[in-house]
Design a protein around this motif. Structure first.
Motif, PDB file in Angstrom:
ATOM      1  N   GLU A  74      -9.167  43.748 -36.119  1.00  0.00           N
ATOM      2  CA  GLU A  74      -9.447  44.897 -36.096  1.00  0.00           C
ATOM      3  C   GLU A  74     -11.065  44.951 -35.938  1.00  0.00           C
ATOM      4  O   GLU A  74     -11.768  44.309 -36.439  1.00  0.00           O
ATOM      5  CB  GLU A  74      -9.315  45.711 -37.489  1.00  0.00           C
ATOM      6  CG  GLU A  74      -9.667  47.493 -37.159  1.00  0.00           C
ATOM      7  CD  GLU A  74      -9.084  48.206 -38.270  1.00  0.00           C
ATOM      8  OE1 GLU A  74      -9.932  48.759 -39.158  1.00  0.00           O
ATOM      9  OE2 GLU A  74      -7.931  48.172 -38.614  1.00  0.00           O
ATOM     10  N   LEU A 126       0.539  43.279 -35.070  1.00  0.00           N
ATOM     11  CA  LEU A 126      -0.075  44.757 -35.313  1.00  0.00           C
ATOM     12  C   LEU A 126       1.301  45.930 -35.524  1.00  0.00           C
ATOM     13  O   LEU A 126       1.521  46.558 -35.105  1.00  0.00           O
ATOM     14  CB  LEU A 126      -0.828  45.528 -34.382  1.00  0.00           C
ATOM     15  CG  LEU A 126      -2.104  44.924 -34.040  1.00  0.00           C
ATOM     16  CD1 LEU A 126      -2.675  45.376 -32.675  1.00  0.00           C
ATOM     17  CD2 LEU A 126      -3.246  44.867 -35.295  1.00  0.00           C
ATOM     18  N   ARG A 165      -7.192  44.947 -41.319  1.00  0.00           N
ATOM     19  CA  ARG A 165      -6.682  46.351 -41.359  1.00  0.00           C
ATOM     20  C   ARG A 165      -7.207  47.348 -42.415  1.00  0.00           C
ATOM     21  O   ARG A 165      -7.502  46.790 -43.388  1.00  0.00           O
ATOM     22  CB  ARG A 165      -5.025  46.637 -41.389  1.00  0.00           C
ATOM     23  CG  ARG A 165      -4.433  46.068 -39.991  1.00  0.00           C
ATOM     24  CD  ARG A 165      -2.850  46.495 -40.249  1.00  0.00           C
ATOM     25  NE  ARG A 165      -2.207  46.742 -39.169  1.00  0.00           N
ATOM     26  CZ  ARG A 165      -0.836  47.117 -39.140  1.00  0.00           C
ATOM     27  NH1 ARG A 165       0.012  47.161 -40.128  1.00  0.00           N
ATOM     28  NH2 ARG A 165      -0.422  47.096 -37.722  1.00  0.00           N
TER      29      ARG A 165
END
Length: 418
Positions: A74, A126, A165
């Motif tokens: 991320e 993801l 995340r």
């Protein structure tokens, strides 16, 4: 020499630690003449991860934990897309942010999860909450075991940690579902087997064979065998575990004349990680643990006490120098190598029971209690917080149980009764 596809696949598989379902193929064969050529050839080769018919081409140097690429972390992907020159920098930063043991513990779940996502058109790494929940249902249909459901949520959380995340996609139903399955499966699990205790006779046999028989011939004990013996002796008398012992350096051992004090810098029993201490008394004789520690210090040039080095491990690794085994003090032996070495010396000296690491602790605890010590004293010496823990390691002999039975109150003093 010709480096065949089979050997290269085997080498990569043993080093990648990935799922058994990961198939590695070599694009072309490479002529190898030296180790430098091998290293250079490895860098140039391209590997294809063929997972259930879905392949991803990655460079040999670009493997990421859990099968992800650094560009998928991320916030990092946007930077790399704008500034490609930062790719290697971010890969260096994040490639080791999780311990190797963490990858090994979870890859056996994340490998099938990766295949499951590709086969069901879910995005990986993801992943979505729907993918996680459907994977839980798939796991039930596949009749996965207790350990699977115990590790499933931590494995998914480890993947999210690797991705950085900010918001988890693991739904609360994963925890509830895994807990429910563990309760159902626990009822079917066979009771855990207790380890076989390693007793005093076996310990005396090892000490004689490894230390005193070579000494009688005017030789020093074998470095690898003496190293394993000192570890076993420490287990037996202090009831420590491998993770405790592997951190000990010469600075953690203090010879105080009539006893040796061992400072375990970190143990499972020490919830605040402030260190716990164990003591080995000087009792004299060739089986005395203090005597063995002093011989060990003499042979391997240990300087016990606070003045000692924090980078000189008792559980040192060794290397072969022109046929002579020498210590590599600054590196501690791995658990797997230690257990293999222990099994080898036990077999060599005719001790062939199915001993485990806990066997030495169980033997020491049993001998201590059978010698008349209370559970409270056992708990204190073992650095445990409850009276139930010593009972887990107690393997009372028939004679010990008979002696306990002799203290049952007599209901008659008559010699003969009708």
């Amino acid at each position: 020499m010709l480096f065949t596809q089979f050997l290269y696949n085997l080498y990569l598989f043993s080093n990648s630690k990935m799922s058994e379902r990961l198939i590695l193929t070599v694009e072309n064969e490479v002529e190898i003449e030296t180790q430098d050529d091998l290293r250079e050839g490895m860098e140039d080769l391209q590997l294809q991860a063929a997972e259930n018919g879905v392949g991803t081409l990655i460079g040999a140097r670009r493997f990421q934990p859990h099968g992800i690429d650094v560009s998928q972390i991320e916030g990092v992907g946007e930077i790399i897309e704008d500034r490609p020159q930062y790719y290697d920098a971010f890969r260096t930063i994040f490639s080791g942010h999780l311990a190797q043991s963490t990858h090994l513990a979870y890859d056996w779940i994340l490998g099938p999860f990766r295949i499951f996502c590709h086969a069901n058109d879910f995005e990986y790494p993801l992943f979505s909450s729907r993918a996680a929940l459907q994977f839980l249902g798939w796991s039930v249909l596949q009749e996965k075991g207790f350990s699977w459901f115990k590790k499933m949520k931590p494995a998914l959380a480890s993947l999210e940690t690797s991705l950085g995340r900010s918001e988890s996609q693991i739904p609360p139903t994963i925890s509830a579902g895994c807990s429910a399955m563990m309760r159902k499966l626990a009822a079917k699990k066979p009771p855990p087997k207790k380890c076989v205790p390693f007793g005093e006779p076996e310990l005396r046999t090892l000490i004689n064979a490894i230390v005193w028989e070579p000494k009688a011939r005017g030789q020093n004990p074998s470095p690898t065998e003496f190293r394993a013996l000192l570890r076993i002796v420490t287990y037996f008398f202090t009831w420590s575990r491998y993770s405790d012992y592997s951190l000990l350096t010469e600075a953690d051992i203090e010879d105080r004349g009539d006893h040796i004090r061992i400072n375990f810098v970190r143990t499972k029993q020490d919830q605040f990680y402030q260190g716990t201490k164990s003591y080995l008394p000087l009792v004299g004789g060739k089986f005395c643990p203090v005597t063995l520690y002093r011989l060990y210090a003499q042979q391997f040039h240990f300087n016990f006490g606070p003045q000692g080095s924090r980078m000189k491990y008792l559980n040192f690794m060794v290397y072969n120098c022109n046929g002579i085994i020498k210590p590599k003090y600054h590196k501690s032996l791995s658990y797997g190598a230690a257990m293999n070495g222990m099994k080898e010396i036990l077999a060599k000296y005719g001790i062939r029971k199915a001993y485990t690491e806990n066997s030495f602790k169980a033997g020491g605890v049993t001998a201590y209690i059978e010698n008349g010590n209370s559970l409270e004293a056992t708990m204190i010496h073992g650095r445990w917080r409850g009276l139930q823990t010593p009972l887990y390691y107690l393997r009372g002999t028939d004679q010990y149980r008979l002696n306990l039975a002799r203290n049952i109150p007599k209901i008659s003093d008559a010699q003969f009764e009708i």
